[in-house]
Design a protein around this motif. Sequence first.
Motif, PDB file in Angstrom:
ATOM      1  N   ASP A   1      -0.844   7.860   4.033  1.00 33.65           N
ATOM      2  CA  ASP A   1      -0.105   7.036   3.082  1.00 33.65           C
ATOM      3  C   ASP A   1       1.301   7.569   2.837  1.00 33.65           C
ATOM      4  O   ASP A   1       2.206   6.804   2.480  1.00 33.65           O
ATOM      5  CB  ASP A   1      -0.860   6.955   1.760  1.00 33.65           C
ATOM      6  CG  ASP A   1      -2.192   6.211   1.883  1.00 33.65           C
ATOM      7  OD1 ASP A   1      -2.369   5.470   2.871  1.00 33.65           O
ATOM      8  OD2 ASP A   1      -3.038   6.388   0.990  1.00 33.65           O
TER       9      ASP A   1
ATOM     10  N   THR B   1      13.414   8.689  -4.603  1.00 33.44           N
ATOM     11  CA  THR B   1      12.637   8.372  -3.408  1.00 33.44           C
ATOM     12  C   THR B   1      13.068   9.260  -2.248  1.00 33.44           C
ATOM     13  O   THR B   1      14.258   9.347  -1.932  1.00 33.44           O
ATOM     14  CB  THR B   1      12.814   6.897  -3.026  1.00 33.44           C
ATOM     15  OG1 THR B   1      12.321   6.077  -4.087  1.00 33.44           O
ATOM     16  CG2 THR B   1      12.059   6.567  -1.741  1.00 33.44           C
TER      17      THR B   1
ATOM     18  N   THR C   1      10.575   5.973   2.629  1.00 31.16           N
ATOM     19  CA  THR C   1       9.600   4.894   2.524  1.00 31.16           C
ATOM     20  C   THR C   1       8.562   5.083   3.619  1.00 31.16           C
ATOM     21  O   THR C   1       8.902   5.259   4.798  1.00 31.16           O
ATOM     22  CB  THR C   1      10.276   3.525   2.662  1.00 31.16           C
ATOM     23  OG1 THR C   1      11.247   3.386   1.609  1.00 31.16           O
ATOM     24  CG2 THR C   1       9.255   2.399   2.555  1.00 31.16           C
TER      25      THR C   1
ATOM     26  N   ASN D   1       3.655   2.118   5.316  1.00 32.90           N
ATOM     27  CA  ASN D   1       2.978   1.038   4.587  1.00 32.90           C
ATOM     28  C   ASN D   1       3.909   0.340   3.595  1.00 32.90           C
ATOM     29  O   ASN D   1       3.479  -0.539   2.842  1.00 32.90           O
ATOM     30  CB  ASN D   1       1.734   1.566   3.868  1.00 32.90           C
ATOM     31  CG  ASN D   1       2.058   2.621   2.811  1.00 32.90           C
ATOM     32  OD1 ASN D   1       3.218   2.843   2.457  1.00 32.90           O
ATOM     33  ND2 ASN D   1       1.018   3.274   2.303  1.00 32.90           N
ATOM     34  N   GLY D   2       5.188   0.733   3.587  1.00 32.95           N
ATOM     35  CA  GLY D   2       6.180   0.087   2.739  1.00 32.95           C
ATOM     36  C   GLY D   2       6.324   0.674   1.354  1.00 32.95           C
ATOM     37  O   GLY D   2       7.182   0.235   0.585  1.00 32.95           O
ATOM     38  N   LYS D   3       5.531   1.680   1.018  1.00 30.30           N
ATOM     39  CA  LYS D   3       5.583   2.252  -0.329  1.00 30.30           C
ATOM     40  C   LYS D   3       6.552   3.427  -0.372  1.00 30.30           C
ATOM     41  O   LYS D   3       6.595   4.246   0.552  1.00 30.30           O
ATOM     42  CB  LYS D   3       4.189   2.707  -0.750  1.00 30.30           C
ATOM     43  CG  LYS D   3       3.198   1.562  -0.921  1.00 30.30           C
ATOM     44  CD  LYS D   3       1.856   2.056  -1.418  1.00 30.30           C
ATOM     45  CE  LYS D   3       0.880   0.889  -1.609  1.00 30.30           C
ATOM     46  NZ  LYS D   3      -0.448   1.366  -2.092  1.00 30.30           N
ATOM     47  N   PRO D   4       7.320   3.551  -1.452  1.00 31.20           N
ATOM     48  CA  PRO D   4       8.231   4.689  -1.578  1.00 31.20           C
ATOM     49  C   PRO D   4       7.451   5.986  -1.802  1.00 31.20           C
ATOM     50  O   PRO D   4       6.434   6.003  -2.498  1.00 31.20           O
ATOM     51  CB  PRO D   4       9.079   4.334  -2.795  1.00 31.20           C
ATOM     52  CG  PRO D   4       8.246   3.377  -3.580  1.00 31.20           C
ATOM     53  CD  PRO D   4       7.433   2.604  -2.584  1.00 31.20           C
ATOM     54  N   VAL D   5       7.941   7.056  -1.203  1.00 27.77           N
ATOM     55  CA  VAL D   5       7.338   8.387  -1.352  1.00 27.77           C
ATOM     56  C   VAL D   5       8.290   9.231  -2.188  1.00 27.77           C
ATOM     57  O   VAL D   5       9.491   9.306  -1.898  1.00 27.77           O
ATOM     58  CB  VAL D   5       7.105   9.049   0.013  1.00 27.77           C
ATOM     59  CG1 VAL D   5       6.595  10.477  -0.161  1.00 27.77           C
ATOM     60  CG2 VAL D   5       6.128   8.221   0.843  1.00 27.77           C
TER      61      VAL D   5
END
Length: 478
Positions: A265, A308, A311, A314-318
């Motif tokens: 993820d 951030t 990204t 899966n498109g989610k910011p880390v």
Amino acid sequence: MPIFRTRTSRRAGAALSAAAVLLCVATPPAQATADTGAVAAFLQAAMNEQRFEQVLDLAPPTSPQARALAGVVDKDAKTAADYARLFAAAADPKPIVQQPQLDVTVLELDRQGRPLSSGTVLMSPQYPQGIAVPVDRNFHTDQVRYRQWDDAGWYANQGKGTIDIVPGRENAPIDFMLPYPASVLKLMVTFGVLRLVDKGEIKLDDTYDYQPTTLSSLCGGPTSNTIGAYMDASITSSSNAGTCALVKLLHDRGAVDELNQTFQDLGLETMQLKNTNPANGGRWSNPVTMSSLDTAKLLALVNGVPGTAWTAPNGKPVTGEVLSAASRQVFKKLLDEQGFNDMLSTTNRCGSAYPTAGIPQRVNSRWVAADGTVTVEGNKFGKDVRPCNKQAQVTFGHKTGWVGNSGADAGIVKSLPGKAGRHYVVVAITNLGTQYVDANRPATEPGTYPVAFTEKLAKLGSAIDRYETTWYARRNAN
């Protein structure tokens, strides 16, 4: 260990010039720099300059030493003394049969820890002069078909693996077999345990009774200690027994699969703590994988990234909040107190003619005796490190690891107050473990910890640090 000398023909063709190097950099637009791509060009040239193909093999493929190492279940179970005894009989070491396997990343950070640019270079029999890995703006690549390490396959199949690590990469233009990460895998374990702490499932001062239902030479027998003490031993003195306890704790909590999914993820697809034994926390072997790029990104998160970091696929910011500020502080303190400074940095052997000096780090006072010598859990280095500590330029919060055919070092470099600035993450994962030596390596001084790595890795560490010092000064002068 005796001194071995050989004559090795130079590889045909010089290292590619910087202009010919395939550049690989990810730079968010808001953080754009004038140095786009430079680190990859430098890194490839620096790796070629070391001529890693000149190392000698203490366990050539048909030797008794190679047969003794074949089929090992727990790859980290042998101690330095075990390897010294095994290799002492290698009276006629041979040049390595092909270009070694190296996976090296430098991730450049700004003052606040934000990743600015990166370079990853892979070297193998398929890429004897190295190849730079293209990455996107999120420091991610889909251009490498990463394969699982295969001890016998490295010799038999020209460094090509057969088991894919990341699905769907069969047509990627670069094909590379990741070296086994050895004790650098303890970074994944520590991250997993601290995630449980952040969820409130455990506390560092909780007592954990390690009760293995089967025994292994890697893990040892039952013990009882606080989770924090196991974690400290795992990172700072590379305790295998302490790490086995933590791996079993993760299994007891049903957290191993979740940890592997968390890495996915976060966009760290090559990081997999797989096939470990829930009965005792052991069975560290080739299914445990880490690439240098993903390891560098994990360390950037541990270091702390405002906002951030990137990204994920899966498109989610880390963000750095994947660990709490308190857990990041614990993790960084452990890395700063790591005792084995003997691969990319060699300060534990301060003043030695061999190995050469690497990253000019300060040795944590935890391990320095009144006479200035370093001893890490009974492993004596025997050199007065006070002169090197006085001249040190940086802290290097890192973790080393080695087995016979693996040498790894991964950490965060920060300049000390008043010293020339630099801030970067460096990770090197190679197959150049204790099995491979330099022709000019002297005998081990009686009673001291043997040199575990070729000094070419320290020379590479030193070159990287000099480059990063110049890069940091140039960027911050603008």
